[in-house]
Design an enzyme around this catalytic site. Structure first.
Site, PDB file in Angstrom:
ATOM      1  N   ASP A   1       0.871  -1.215  -0.132  1.00  0.00           N
ATOM      2  CA  ASP A   1      -0.034   0.124  -0.205  1.00  0.00           C
ATOM      3  C   ASP A   1       1.001   1.142   0.103  1.00  0.00           C
ATOM      4  O   ASP A   1       2.128   1.043   0.320  1.00  0.00           O
ATOM      5  CB  ASP A   1      -1.061  -0.170   1.081  1.00  0.00           C
ATOM      6  CG  ASP A   1      -2.152  -0.744   1.036  1.00  0.00           C
ATOM      7  OD1 ASP A   1      -2.564  -1.186  -0.009  1.00  0.00           O
ATOM      8  OD2 ASP A   1      -2.647  -1.421   2.028  1.00  0.00           O
TER       9      ASP A   1
ATOM     10  N   ARG B   1      -1.129  -1.171  -8.567  1.00  0.00           N
ATOM     11  CA  ARG B   1      -2.540  -0.753  -8.126  1.00  0.00           C
ATOM     12  C   ARG B   1      -2.688   0.770  -8.455  1.00  0.00           C
ATOM     13  O   ARG B   1      -1.925   1.530  -7.691  1.00  0.00           O
ATOM     14  CB  ARG B   1      -2.973  -1.077  -6.953  1.00  0.00           C
ATOM     15  CG  ARG B   1      -4.403  -0.454  -6.536  1.00  0.00           C
ATOM     16  CD  ARG B   1      -4.512  -0.718  -4.946  1.00  0.00           C
ATOM     17  NE  ARG B   1      -4.557  -2.021  -4.333  1.00  0.00           N
ATOM     18  CZ  ARG B   1      -3.904  -2.333  -3.213  1.00  0.00           C
ATOM     19  NH1 ARG B   1      -3.343  -1.504  -2.535  1.00  0.00           N
ATOM     20  NH2 ARG B   1      -3.921  -3.701  -2.872  1.00  0.00           N
TER      21      ARG B   1
END
Length: 321
Positions: free
Chosen positions: A147, A197
């Site tokens: 992340d 992502r």
């Protein structure tokens, strides 16, 4: 920037992002009657069993999953080690449940939760913890995605990514479209085998590094999306915006991408009907599924991304409290 210059949506977003760090408000929300029942729409639960159970239900509905063990403000090495152990326990349980084959359920890591900012040795500590998790994921037949947090974490996270990919080239990373730098980061990472992502970004960032206007963020998202889809990597399109989802579909068709060469990602509890529709239409759809006790900051940022979620949460507190 003066608050008077902000439109109501932007003002609400900044207010909510400020609330994500407000200790008193956090305590009030966590103690509100039945608060946790409302949170269940967005968070799997508090423990490993809950995360595995919800992940299994999602997989049965033809959706993939990436699981995040919630926790960012790691204050000491022991807490970082506890986060690592939580992931190792989770991966073992997912493997035992038969959910990790071919990466159908993977995990997402915040390096800050693994000790990234604990003094001079924080990077080394976080990297060692991440290595243990990546090895466990590899043993289980699945993958890991890093992340991204506020803009100060971008360079350290990309540095860790480069080191981890030496042993596990499938390690993915999140990039945030609201940062000016992200289009170039996409170009650097749009190579064969690279899992990226792309999301808009959920942290309050200064105007010196990030677009402030929603329209500018959307335009940046599309530019970055084009780079990733026209590249050789594996794009992971993280958006709930119907227009951006449609643009991604059109770009993928134009680039003649096979359905298994990219995927959509959406948050647990957000637009579940659209998730099911995309999966039924043959698109790869992965649900970002958080679990753990430290759900407050995550929840408030989700409300900042989509203020309609605030209405849902407050209504739930009013009707169930």
């Amino acid at each position: 920037m003066d608050l008077a210059d902000l439109n109501p949506s932007a003002l609400m977003r900044q207010t909510l992002l400020g609330a994500s760090r407000n200790t008193q408000l956090r305590t009030a929300v966590e103690k509100a009657p039945m608060s946790r029942d409302v949170v269940k729409r967005f968070v799997a639960g508090q423990d490993t069993d809950a995360a595995v159970r919800v992940a299994s239900e999602l997989v049965q509905s033809n959706r993939r999953v990436t699981i995040d063990y919630l926790g960012e403000d790691t204050l000491d090495p022991e807490q970082a080690s506890a986060t690592r152990e939580a992931y190792l326990e989770l991966l073992a349980a997912l493997s035992e449940a038969g959910l990790t084959a071919e990466g159908q359920v993977e995990v997402s890591l915040k390096l800050s939760a693994l000790g990234q900012f604990l003094g001079r040795d924080g990077h080394k500590m976080a990297l060692e913890n991440a290595r243990a998790i990546c090895q466990s994921a590899a043993n289980s037949g699945t993958t890991v995605t890093l992340d991204m947090e506020d803009h100060t974490t971008t360079d350290p996270t990309l540095a860790a990514l480069a080191e981890l990919r030496q042993d596990w080239p499938w390690v993915g990373v999140a990039l945030q479209a609201y940062l000016y730098r992200t289009e170039q980061d996409c170009r650097d990472l749009a190579h064969e085998g690279s899992r990226v992502r792309l999301c808009k970004g959920a942290y309050k960032q200064p105007e010196s590094v990030a677009y402030q206007d929603k329209g500018d963020v959307d335009k940046s998202f599309v530019r970055c999306l084009k780079v990733l889809i026209e590249g050789e990597g594996y794009p992971m399109v993280a958006s709930h915006d119907p227009r951006l989802v449609e643009i991604a579909t059109v770009l993928a068709d134009k680039a003649r991408r096979a359905p298994d060469s990219y995927e959509f990602q959406m948050l647990h509890g957000i637009r579940p009907d659209e998730q099911l529709r995309l999966a039924a239409d043959g698109h790869a759809l992965r649900v970002y599924l958080p679990y753990g006790d430290d759900w407050y900051g995550y929840l408030v940022r989700r409300m900042a991304e989509r203020p309609a979620n605030l209405t849902f949460f407050l209504r739930g507190l009013a009707t169930r409290g």
